[in-house]
Design a protein around this motif. Structure first.
Motif: not given
Length: 754
Positions: A441, A445, A465, A470-471, A492
């Protein structure tokens, strides 16, 4: 006589036109290599240095190009720097050499059938286009082939012209040029020795000495600067690059892979039928070409002088690539056509002498028909006089429009230009090779986006991801000719409206998110083979697909009319919008006017806005762990192997610039008192590079070691679990990047759970 000369000149002009069409009026594929190897020319054009910072995994970041010799990419970069656009700069060195080869043939003393046969082979290469290989792009095989042809033709024509020294001088120069264009080309040098020995045998040493000196001097004109300014200064890096690409192997493996390539090409209808039929015989081309050329008196020298390069590839290049087949394939086309034309001329002269005057024009007519009939290059050539540009330039313009100015993007090595970044970093070392400790995470970022492309490694963390949400999709570009340029930008942070681009038939389409559109972008996880292919731009749909960790599943992103895609798949995201035509040329011109040179970074930590990448749970000691006193002695740390320890403000270790190199050691005392699993915890802050540490036994044997630790804004406590610490004698600080690192160590301890 005059009719023969006119026929040769007319055919030479026709072949020259074919070369120009193939080089300057067709799209280029080239997969990952075409956009990837454009990076060194870009560096020369924009920064004045021939380096390769996007080379995979950060290898050779700031040294001159060594993955291939720098000759071909240097020409491209110089032409680009002088104002020629990359599409034309890529092809021009090879074009000029082939045009020179055509002039050499036309002006030589070769008999007419031999001239026509050699010209046919060059035309065969041009009309085959990329079905044989890509000779006019960023890879060096086309330049090597053209220089090799120039050298062979000059040496043989010089021999036939009573050992004409200027031809022999120039021929040697071009053979050395060919040898220096790619590492596997080095055996071409021995072609010069063939003519040296032949001259001595024909004339005797006293008479042959000036001739031999002329050939040696010609080779030195190119060879000495190449040796002094490239090979000797960068020999260690060159050797590492060759070993890294060749891998383990031997003569047996090289032969096996070569013949396996033949079998594969025979089954692949994409390749020229002449080459497939000949390969089906199962006889190496070097044997066929040598026999055919030796049968003709005026090409016997070439029969011998062409062998070293072919035998070198056959026996010693076990890293076998399809591109390497071009030399023997085009030479075979030359040998076969020369032999057939010479035989035809002999039969006409012997049995139908009245037809001999029209033999040359008749042969030219037949050869022209053979070249243009079913030519894949001519079928797809665009004869527009509008200036062309590389597909990668369109991809970059689309990326810049999607991402905006100053974008910070991480991606795969060949996607450096198409990403649309101003700041770029290769993430594969972190995410595919798993060299770095990070918290996912926190890691994602940092940049504005990550780029993934259709040819990227399966199981990459970015794919995972994207699949788990997550993406999110931020933009996309689907190229028309190069599958490696089907790429996505992922972030993200969700972006609205979603914008993306797709190309087909030189027409650019722009997708814009809106709730009333009749198109959609679907991201989904699908079983392999379902669907068979969503990439059918002739029906208005485009797709991107990569493998996941599970070999039976694929990650698909498709742009298609509403309701056409998605059956049998698990949807990740679906965005509705409209698809409109866009001006491809105007977009590229906009990007050129607003171009900002790309800055390349060795690590994510060098990018603007870097805020650290955290630590994964396995690199953090258990919360209930307690310290065992008097085990690791930080004050007694010592530099090793040329590393440096500075105690002026705490403890600072500077590692040596070699991956995996031990640079400092902290002694361990009373290790036998630590029973069972424990954690070595260093409180540290990496300032630059990647640094790791390990628990080592006597003699430097590692009991456990960390992955690379990246720079961080604050001090971190990094824990290394060791199952049995009793053999430990030291804690080793080692380098984990391609350049030296630096780390401040605040504390060192061993902790256990009671």
């Amino acid at each position: 006589m005059r009719l023969r000369q006119i026929s040769v000149l007319a055919f030479a002009g026709f072949v020259a036109v074919l070369v120009l069409l193939s080089a300057y009026f067709t799209e280029r594929n080239g997969l990952v290599d075409e956009p990837g190897f454009l990076n060194p020319p870009y560096m020369l054009a924009h920064y004045g240095k021939l380096t390769f910072p996007t080379y995979p995994n950060g290898l050779f970041f700031d040294v001159p190009v060594v993955t291939h010799p720098p000759v071909h990419v240097a020409w491209i970069g110089l032409l680009w720097r002088m104002g020629m656009r990359p599409y034309y700069a890529e092809a021009t060195p090879t074009v000029l050499l082939f045009l020179l080869a055509i002039l050499i043939i036309a002006g030589s003393a070769f008999p007419t059938p031999v001239k026509l046969g050699w010209l046919f082979s060059i035309g065969f290469l041009a009309t085959s286009g990329e079905t044989l290989t890509m000779c006019f792009g960023t890879r060096p095989e086309g330049e090597l082939l053209a220089a090799w042809f120039c050298g062979l033709l000059l040496l043989e024509s010089g021999r036939l012209d009573n050992w004409k020294r200027w031809r022999l001088f120039a021929g040697s120069l071009f053979l050395v040029w060919a040898a220096g264009t790619h590492y596997y080309g080095v055996p071409a040098l021995f072609g010069i020795a063939v003519y040296m020995l032949w001259a001595v045998r024909s004339m005797g040493w006293p008479a042959a000495k000036p001739t031999v000196v002329a050939m040696g001097a010609g080779g030195c004109v190119y060879g000495l600067p190449y040796l002094l300014f490239y090979v000797l200064p960068y020999f260690t890096d060159i050797r590492a690059a060759i070993r890294g690409n060749q891998g383990a192997g031997g003569i047996g493996l090289a032969i096996q892979r070569h013949m396996a390539m033949y079998k594969y090409w025979v089954l692949e209808s994409y390749h020229p039928i002449l080459i497939r039929k000949a390969m089906a015989l199962g006889v190496p081309f070097w044997a066929l070409s040598t026999a055919l050329l030796a049968a003709v008196r005026t090409t016997r020298g070439i029969a011998l002088a062409s062998l070293p390069l072919q035998l070198g590839i056959f026996f010693f290049a076990w890293h076998k690539m399809p591109y390497y087949m071009v030399h023997e394939s085009v030479l075979f086309a030359a040998a076969l056509s020369v032999a057939l034309l010479a035989l035809g001329h002999f039969l006409i002269h012997a049995y139908l002498p009245k037809l001999e005057p029209i033999y040359a024009p008749a042969a030219v007519a037949v050869l022209c028909f053979c070249l243009i009939s079913g030519s894949p290059m001519l079928a797809h050539a665009d004869l527009s006089l509008q200036p062309r540009f590389n597909e990668v330039e369109v991809a970059q313009a689309a990326g810049r429009r999607i991402m905006g100015p100053h974008a910070r993007i991480g991606g795969v090595w060949w996607g450096w230009h198409s990403a649309g970044a101003e700041h770029w970093y290769d993430v594969e070392r972190d995410l595919t090779l798993k060299y770095t400790l990070f918290d996912p995470a926190t890691y994602i970022s940092n940049p504005d986006a990550f780029q993934i492309c259709a040819e990227s490694s399966e199981g990459n963390d970015l794919h995972k991801w994207y699949a788990d949400g997550s993406l999110k999709l931020r933009g996309f570009f689907f190229g028309q000719s190069n599958m490696a340029l089907r790429c996505l930008q992922l972030s993200p942070r969700p972006t609205s409206p979603l914008v993306g681009y797709a190309e087909w038939n030189d027409q650019l389409y722009r997708f814009q998110e809106n709730s009333s559109g009749d198109y959609e972008v679907l991201s989904a996880i699908c079983p392999s083979g379902v669907p068979d292919d969503w990439h059918s731009p002739w029906n208005g749909s485009f797709s991107f697909s990569v493998g996941l960790a599970s070999p039976s599943m694929r990650l698909v992103t498709a742009l298609a009319p509403l309701g056409r895609a998605g059956q049998g798949c698990r949807t990740i995201a679906r965005t509705r919008g409209s698809l409109q035509r866009d001006d491809r040329r105007a977009l590229v011109e906009w990007a050129r006017r607003n171009d900002a040179p790309i800055q390349f970074h060795r690590g994510l930590d060098e990018m603007p806005g870097y805020k650290g990448i955290g630590l994964p749970p396995e690199a953090i000691a258990p919360p209930d762990a307690v310290r065992v006193e008097n085990i690791v002695d930080l004050k007694a740390i010592e530099a090793v192997n040329g590393g440096r320890v500075d105690r002026s403000s705490g403890v600072r270790v500077t590692t040596i610039a070699l991956p995996g190199a031990f640079s400092a050691a902290l002694p361990v005392r009373n290790a036998q008192t630590v029973a069972g699993p424990c954690w070595v915890v260093l409180k540290l802050r990496v300032r630059e590079g990647r640094v790791g540490f390990a628990a080592a036994a006597e003699g430097g044997r590692l009991l456990a070691q960390t992955q690379g630790i990246a720079p961080s804004p604050e001090v971190q406590s990094v824990a290394l679990k060791v199952l049995d610490f009793r053999e430990a004698r030291s804690v080793i600080i080692y380098n984990q990047s391609q350049f030296g690192g630096q780390v401040d160590i605040v504390d060192a301890s061993v902790v256990v759970v009671r």
